[in-house]
Write a protein that holds these residues in place. Sequence first.
Motif, PDB file in Angstrom:
ATOM      1  N   LEU A  24      -7.254   3.307  -3.679  1.00  0.00           N
ATOM      2  CA  LEU A  24      -8.152   2.846  -2.623  1.00  0.00           C
ATOM      3  C   LEU A  24      -9.124   3.948  -2.252  1.00  0.00           C
ATOM      4  O   LEU A  24      -8.746   5.117  -2.132  1.00  0.00           O
ATOM      5  N   VAL A  79      -9.681  -6.327  -4.973  1.00  0.00           N
ATOM      6  CA  VAL A  79     -10.347  -5.180  -4.346  1.00  0.00           C
ATOM      7  C   VAL A  79     -11.794  -5.198  -4.781  1.00  0.00           C
ATOM      8  O   VAL A  79     -12.084  -5.184  -5.990  1.00  0.00           O
ATOM      9  N   VAL A 117     -10.694  -5.221   0.638  1.00  0.00           N
ATOM     10  CA  VAL A 117      -9.459  -5.748   0.069  1.00  0.00           C
ATOM     11  C   VAL A 117      -9.263  -7.167   0.587  1.00  0.00           C
ATOM     12  O   VAL A 117      -9.401  -7.424   1.786  1.00  0.00           O
ATOM     13  N   PHE A 154     -10.840  -0.838   3.901  1.00  0.00           N
ATOM     14  CA  PHE A 154     -10.040   0.390   3.962  1.00  0.00           C
ATOM     15  C   PHE A 154     -10.908   1.560   4.392  1.00  0.00           C
ATOM     16  O   PHE A 154     -12.038   1.727   3.917  1.00  0.00           O
ATOM     17  N   ILE A 212       0.864  -1.181   0.000  1.00  0.00           N
ATOM     18  CA  ILE A 212       0.000   0.000   0.000  1.00  0.00           C
ATOM     19  C   ILE A 212       0.902   1.234   0.000  1.00  0.00           C
ATOM     20  O   ILE A 212       1.785   1.369   0.836  1.00  0.00           O
ATOM     21  N   ASP A 225     -13.548   0.386   0.626  1.00  0.00           N
ATOM     22  CA  ASP A 225     -13.105  -0.699  -0.255  1.00  0.00           C
ATOM     23  C   ASP A 225     -12.804  -1.954   0.552  1.00  0.00           C
ATOM     24  O   ASP A 225     -12.193  -1.881   1.626  1.00  0.00           O
TER      25      ASP A 225
END
Length: 234
Positions: free
Chosen positions: A212, A201, A218, A227, A181, A216
């Motif tokens: 992102l 995702v 993941v 997220f 990330i 979201d």
Amino acid sequence: MNVTTSSPKVIVKYNESVLKEVDLDQSEFTIGRKADNRLVIEDFAVSGHHARLVKIQSVFFLEDLGSTNGTFVNDQRVDRQQLKDMDVVGIGKHRLIFRDTAGNGAGQADFLGGDRTMILKTQKPEESRRTGQPMGSMHIVAGRTDRAEYQLTSHLTVIGSQPTAAIRLKGWFAPKTAAMIGRRGDGYYITACDGGKHLSVNAQPVKGQTDLKEGDVVEVAGVKMYFSIKPPSS
């Protein structure tokens, strides 16, 4: 120094003598004094597991593994840093010259949002509040990790089973580096590693890189997380 190179490699020097050239043909390349490293340096100033190189797409990052005497790039001590062609890495009394003529183009700058070289230091939450930057976090929904929530305080957050991963995956078959990330301005993006076979995702496979957004979902190597990003506290 006249060296012909097409594939990425490091040229290992001691004083002014070239000791060897080592191809960077793996996605993870460890350096240290112990025999299980990809590059073994027999120098008492070098830690057992001193540093490593990680390849993300076509970009190489150097990471210090908590060494006693530090890792240096062009005489500057670093924790993590993207490498470019002809950077000189100092480990103990040895110098490693990084060569990557093919990967030293615009693609590296695009990967990090325009920065050719970036020192990836951890930013504390209070520093984000002072600078007015929003703070991202990952909340574990399912799967085995070492924590239930992670604040994304670094410019680059590694997800995997390796000991130095910020989001640590558990399990026998968890990949060492599953995804990363990154932080770009006020937002975050996630990049797939190992061909993207471990990352999705919102149930959509990710083979390269994607931004992102709040909420979201993941999934990385069987671990599901969502997220969130919050504005800085007043």
